[in-house]
Design an enzyme around this catalytic site. Structure first.
Site, PDB file in Angstrom:
ATOM      1  N   GLU A 208      14.219 -11.168  14.874  1.00  9.02           N
ATOM      2  CA  GLU A 208      13.024 -11.306  14.039  1.00  9.02           C
ATOM      3  C   GLU A 208      11.895 -11.956  14.833  1.00  9.02           C
ATOM      4  O   GLU A 208      12.126 -12.943  15.533  1.00  9.02           O
ATOM      5  CB  GLU A 208      13.375 -12.154  12.816  1.00  9.02           C
ATOM      6  CG  GLU A 208      12.781 -11.642  11.536  1.00  9.02           C
ATOM      7  CD  GLU A 208      13.287 -10.270  11.152  1.00  9.02           C
ATOM      8  OE1 GLU A 208      12.508  -9.303  11.310  1.00  9.02           O
ATOM      9  OE2 GLU A 208      14.435 -10.152  10.703  1.00  9.02           O
TER      10      GLU A 208
ATOM     11  N   LEU B 264      11.127  -3.567   3.224  1.00  8.65           N
ATOM     12  CA  LEU B 264      12.151  -2.580   3.596  1.00  8.65           C
ATOM     13  C   LEU B 264      11.505  -1.329   4.178  1.00  8.65           C
ATOM     14  O   LEU B 264      12.129  -0.303   4.353  1.00  8.65           O
ATOM     15  CB  LEU B 264      13.024  -2.235   2.390  1.00  8.65           C
ATOM     16  CG  LEU B 264      13.741  -3.443   1.779  1.00  8.65           C
ATOM     17  CD1 LEU B 264      14.599  -3.030   0.595  1.00  8.65           C
ATOM     18  CD2 LEU B 264      14.602  -4.141   2.825  1.00  8.65           C
ATOM     19  N   SER B 265      10.221  -1.449   4.445  1.00 10.96           N
ATOM     20  CA  SER B 265       9.493  -0.441   5.183  1.00 10.96           C
ATOM     21  C   SER B 265       9.303   0.882   4.450  1.00 10.96           C
ATOM     22  O   SER B 265       9.580   1.961   4.989  1.00 10.96           O
ATOM     23  CB  SER B 265      10.160  -0.206   6.542  1.00 10.96           C
ATOM     24  OG  SER B 265       9.216   0.360   7.379  1.00 10.96           O
TER      25      SER B 265
ATOM     26  N   SER C 189       6.465   1.936   3.971  1.00 13.36           N
ATOM     27  CA  SER C 189       5.304   2.551   4.630  1.00 13.36           C
ATOM     28  C   SER C 189       5.749   3.477   5.763  1.00 13.36           C
ATOM     29  O   SER C 189       5.271   4.607   5.873  1.00 13.36           O
ATOM     30  CB  SER C 189       4.331   1.489   5.142  1.00 13.36           C
ATOM     31  OG  SER C 189       4.952   0.618   6.053  1.00 13.36           O
TER      32      SER C 189
ATOM     33  N   GLU D 254      -0.638   3.978  11.440  1.00 11.52           N
ATOM     34  CA  GLU D 254      -0.668   2.710  10.690  1.00 11.52           C
ATOM     35  C   GLU D 254      -1.584   1.694  11.389  1.00 11.52           C
ATOM     36  O   GLU D 254      -2.311   0.954  10.734  1.00 11.52           O
ATOM     37  CB  GLU D 254       0.752   2.161  10.508  1.00 11.52           C
ATOM     38  CG  GLU D 254       0.776   0.998   9.531  1.00 11.52           C
ATOM     39  CD  GLU D 254       2.117   0.768   8.842  1.00 11.52           C
ATOM     40  OE1 GLU D 254       2.984   1.670   8.848  1.00 11.52           O
ATOM     41  OE2 GLU D 254       2.303  -0.325   8.279  1.00 11.52           O
TER      42      GLU D 254
ATOM     43  N   ASP E 243       9.827  -0.055  12.685  1.00 11.11           N
ATOM     44  CA  ASP E 243      10.075   0.609  11.398  1.00 11.11           C
ATOM     45  C   ASP E 243      10.068   2.131  11.548  1.00 11.11           C
ATOM     46  O   ASP E 243      10.946   2.837  11.051  1.00 11.11           O
ATOM     47  CB  ASP E 243       9.009   0.205  10.373  1.00 11.11           C
ATOM     48  CG  ASP E 243       8.985  -1.287  10.124  1.00 11.11           C
ATOM     49  OD1 ASP E 243       9.879  -1.988  10.632  1.00 11.11           O
ATOM     50  OD2 ASP E 243       8.063  -1.751   9.430  1.00 11.11           O
TER      51      ASP E 243
HETATM   52  P1  ADP Z   1       6.714  -2.113   3.180  1.00 11.32           P
HETATM   53  O1  ADP Z   1       6.516  -1.122   4.291  1.00 11.32           O
HETATM   54  O2  ADP Z   1       7.510  -3.291   3.601  1.00 11.32           O
HETATM   55  O3  ADP Z   1       7.259  -1.508   1.934  1.00 11.32           O
HETATM   56  P2  ADP Z   1       3.869  -2.203   3.396  1.00 11.32           P
HETATM   57  O4  ADP Z   1       2.835  -3.093   2.814  1.00 11.32           O
HETATM   58  O5  ADP Z   1       3.921  -2.046   4.865  1.00 11.32           O
HETATM   59  O6  ADP Z   1       5.267  -2.698   2.811  1.00 11.32           O
HETATM   60  O7  ADP Z   1       3.701  -0.742   2.798  1.00 11.32           O
HETATM   61  C1  ADP Z   1       3.599  -0.544   1.405  1.00 11.32           C
HETATM   62  C2  ADP Z   1       2.480   0.448   1.132  1.00 11.32           C
HETATM   63  O8  ADP Z   1       2.837   1.750   1.655  1.00 11.32           O
HETATM   64  C3  ADP Z   1       2.241   0.679  -0.336  1.00 11.32           C
HETATM   65  O9  ADP Z   1       1.398  -0.316  -0.891  1.00 11.32           O
HETATM   66  C4  ADP Z   1       1.574   2.040  -0.319  1.00 11.32           C
HETATM   67  O10 ADP Z   1       0.213   1.938   0.074  1.00 11.32           O
HETATM   68  C5  ADP Z   1       2.320   2.750   0.805  1.00 11.32           C
HETATM   69  N1  ADP Z   1       3.465   3.519   0.250  1.00 11.32           N
HETATM   70  C6  ADP Z   1       4.781   3.318   0.500  1.00 11.32           C
HETATM   71  N2  ADP Z   1       5.542   4.210  -0.194  1.00 11.32           N
HETATM   72  C7  ADP Z   1       4.685   4.985  -0.894  1.00 11.32           C
HETATM   73  C8  ADP Z   1       4.850   6.069  -1.821  1.00 11.32           C
HETATM   74  N3  ADP Z   1       6.049   6.545  -2.154  1.00 11.32           N
HETATM   75  N4  ADP Z   1       3.713   6.632  -2.314  1.00 11.32           N
HETATM   76  C9  ADP Z   1       2.494   6.190  -1.960  1.00 11.32           C
HETATM   77  N5  ADP Z   1       2.287   5.167  -1.123  1.00 11.32           N
HETATM   78  C10 ADP Z   1       3.355   4.553  -0.599  1.00 11.32           C
HETATM   79 MG    MG Z   2       5.463  -1.491   6.112  1.00 13.24          MG
END
Ligand code: ADP
Ligand code: MG
Length: 389
Positions: free
Chosen positions: A29, A120-121, A123, A155, A167
């Site tokens: 980490e 948990l990614s 994004s 990103e 990720d």
């Molecule tokens: P993590 O990657 O840890 O879940 P992040 O802040 O990096 O958190 O990414 C989350 C963002 O990614 C959401 O707020 C949204 O903008 C986008 N996202 C993730 N999954 C989806 C989805 N299924 N539909 C639309 N946007 C998504």
């Molecule tokens: Mg993310």
């Protein structure tokens, strides 16, 4: 297949389905931006994308998670509103096209089952699934490492989030029953087999403290300061990755006390990742337990990115039967812990941890259980085990 039916209802056409996984980092980490090592595994929570070509140059993208549609033109892609989810898929198209891939217009329906914003990614799962789908629908191909790089670029440069490549890399290269040792400098990687009896159990503290992003930037700056100072006596180093623990101790007096502790975390954590890989390889569960405990302590005391909820969750989990190891995972200040739990102990673990955490913190944790999963792929929609999605 429900996503296909919903795609047909929305776009009046058949579609192909693609899926890319979320991930959990087992150990390593705050090492990624120090050119170090990480050991993540993909989890069986996917971002699903149904996709079919269009005859024009448009992308029409509907997210079921947000109940919202965004559109873009492949010849003039620009970011939607700041912090809008549409920037992730549009950014991937932008990065692919900038790399010389001429994409076809497409309709996309996105259904994500990775919890959003929980570390948990979701994004990267979204980016990689969309990238893979757009390439496939355009009859194009890039190798998985290149796809990960382009999604990271999307990103970084289109969404504007300064994330490392871990990720996207594991969303591309994940393999069932394996974690992935990744060298964040060279991108060399190695699959590390996980024992079949181990489940990855992720406990969400349900808190996210405000300071997370400011402190993240501060930690990065402290690591850079450490490198700058150490370089005066060790001119060959580029990053903390290049510093041994012996060298750090030798030159400790040069460093500010806080910067020393930050460096100490990163250097010992890199060592722990490599030790954990060896422990997995020879089935040494006792070593894994110690390494995960030490990783958590180091993040708590040296790097100072834990919080009372994470500490409590790890403490409760570590006391449960069948737990091989427990520690915080992700950037810190809330979010999730990762636990290696024997499959037969998982149900009792979930109940006990949830009850005790609720009693002390007043929040019910979400607990996700998964084996290590496969990276991005097209789904054979005729296969029966996809029928329920
Ligand atoms: P993590 O990657 O840890 O879940 P992040 O802040 O990096 O958190 O990414 C989350 C963002 O990614 C959401 O707020 C949204 O903008 C986008 N996202 C993730 N999954 C989806 C989805 N299924 N539909 C639309 N946007 C998504
Ligand atoms: Mg993310």
């Amino acid at each position: 297949m429900q996503l296909l039916e919903r795609f047909r209802a929305r776009f009046a056409a058949p579609a192909a389905i693609y899926g890319a996984p979320g991930r959990v980092n087992l150990i390593g980490e705050h090492t990624d931006y120090n050119d170090g090592f990480v050991l993540p595994a993909a989890i069986e929570f996917y971002c699903w994308v149904a996709c079919a070509p269009r005859t024009d140059r448009k992308l029409v993208i509907h997210s079921e998670n947000f109940s919202e549609t965004v559109e873009g033109n492949l010849d003039s892609l620009s970011a939607a509103r700041k912090n809008h989810w549409g920037n992730y898929p549009l950014g991937v198209a932008w990065a692919l096209q900038n790399s010389g891939k001429r994409l076809n217009g497409a309709n996309l329906l996105i259904g994500g089952e990775v919890p959003l914003g929980s570390g948990l990614s979701s994004s990267a799962a979204l980016e990689v699934a969309v990238g893979f789908a757009l390439l496939h629908q355009s009859g194009l191909h890039v190798d998985r490492t290149e796809l990960a790089r382009l999604c990271q670029k999307a990103e970084n440069e289109f969404v504007g989030a300064h994330v490392g490549i871990m990720d996207q890399f594991v969303a591309c290269h994940g393999r069932p029953s394996h974690a992935l040792l990744l060298d964040c400098r060279s991108l060399e990687h190695k699959l590390v087999k996980l024992p079949p009896v181990i489940q990855l159990v992720i406990c969400n503290t349900m808190v996210k403290h405000e300071l997370a992003s400011g402190e993240y930037n501060r930690r990065r700056a402290e690591c850079e300061e450490g490198v700058r100072t150490l370089r005066r006596v060790l001119p060959e180093i580029q990053a903390l990755r290049d510093v041994t623990l012996g060298r750090l101790e030798e030159h400790r007096a040069l460093l500010d006390a806080t910067v020393y502790r930050r460096c100490h975390h990163v250097i010992t954590e890199n060592n722990r990742v490599k030790s954990a890989m060896r422990a997995f390889e020879c089935g040494d569960n006792r070593a894994l337990r110690t390494l995960m405990r030490e990783s958590h302590r180091s993040l708590r005391d040296d790097y100072e990115v834990s919080c009372k909820e994470l500490d409590l969750m790890v403490e409760i989990a570590s006391a449960q039967p069948g737990v091989i190891g427990a520690r915080m995972t992700g950037g810190g200040f809330g979010g999730c812990t990762v636990n290696l739990v024997e499959a037969t102990a998982v149900e009792a673990f979930k109940q006990n941890v949830a009850t005790r955490y609720l009693a002390k913190i007043g929040l019910s944790p979400e607990i996700y259980v998964s084996p290590a999963a496969a990276g991005v792929r097209q789904i054979d929609v005729s296969s029966s085990n996809f029928g329920q999605r």
